[in-house]
Enzyme design. Structure first.
Site, PDB file in Angstrom:
ATOM      1  N   ASN A  51      -7.733   4.724  -8.692  1.00  0.00           N
ATOM      2  CA  ASN A  51      -6.636   3.765  -8.705  1.00  0.00           C
ATOM      3  C   ASN A  51      -5.384   4.453  -9.223  1.00  0.00           C
ATOM      4  OD1 ASN A  51      -5.437   1.112  -8.561  1.00  0.00           O
ATOM      5  ND2 ASN A  51      -5.589   0.991 -10.787  1.00  0.00           N
ATOM      6  N   HIS A  55      -1.841   3.633 -11.310  1.00  0.00           N
ATOM      7  CA  HIS A  55      -1.236   2.641 -12.204  1.00  0.00           C
ATOM      8  C   HIS A  55       0.180   3.097 -12.538  1.00  0.00           C
ATOM      9  CE1 HIS A  55      -1.232  -0.682 -15.022  1.00  0.00           C
ATOM     10  NE2 HIS A  55      -0.628   0.117 -15.879  1.00  0.00           N
ATOM     11  N   GLY A 115       0.810  -1.212   0.000  1.00  0.00           N
ATOM     12  CA  GLY A 115       0.000   0.000   0.000  1.00  0.00           C
ATOM     13  C   GLY A 115       0.847   1.267   0.000  1.00  0.00           C
TER      14      GLY A 115
END
Length: 195
Positions: free
Chosen positions: A105, A107, A12
């Site tokens: 999100n 990436h 994380g």
């Protein structure tokens, strides 16, 4: 105020940067909960050490059951924005519907290049180097029902240093992802970015 729910399967790293920014008063937000699909995720003890509630919702034989559980945990925690930080499980329809337009999100490449099913972590950096790219970067995008296809919210390009290997590229991009996510959340919080 942004009330953040984090989904992380391993370390994380973006979550850690965001939580650190909140603690340093560089981001006006509240970390409500950290959820992982892996009990051994390093993100969980890290979050617990900072007083953030955590939950494990394993990948279940019945994906619908896991989807319902995840959605309920996020709602119960009062989350208004979901952050995926290396979450290696596709979100189900219940969670996607409940938080539509509110799931982000990160990436480790410049989407739409080097995205899609199975393209995460070092696999992305290996593909970037194998393709002979001169630059890579980080992308923040909305989550939809497919892998890496949601609307792009922010990107940062990074030149690839001569002779860089996968490990060096991973470290470089990870730092860019973290700072880009904090900057993007600040822009959302202040109303400079609407999506």
């Amino acid at each position: 105020m942004l009330k953040l729910g984090f989904l992380a399967s391993n370390n994380g790293s973006a979550m850690r940067a965001i939580v650190d920014a909140i603690a340093a008063h560089r981001l006006c937000a509240h970390a409500c909960v950290v959820v992982s699909n892996k009990a051994e995720s390093a993100a969980l003890p890290w979050a617990q050490g900072r007083g953030i509630p955590t939950r494990v919702i394993p990948t279940l034989p019945d994906a619908g059951e896991a989807d319902i559980a995840l959605c309920e945990v996020l709602k119960a925690a009062g989350v208004n924005l979901v952050i995926l930080s290396g979450y290696l499980r596709k979100l189900g329809p219940r969670t996607l519907e409940a938080f539509a337009g509110r799931i982000l999100n990160t990436h480790p490449a410049l989407l739409p290049k080097f995205g899609g099913k199975g393209m995460f972590g070092r696999r992305v950096h290996e593909a970037v180097l194998a393709a002979g790219e001169l630059e890579t970067g980080a992308t923040i995008h909305l989550i939809d029902g497919e892998y890496d296809t949601g609307s792009i919210i922010a990107q940062r390009a990074i030149p690839i240093p001569t002779g860089a290997d996968v490990a060096a590229l991973e470290e470089l991009v990870m730092g860019a992802e973290a700072s880009l996510f904090v900057e993007t959340l600040n822009r959302i919080q202040t109303g400079q970015l609407n999506f």
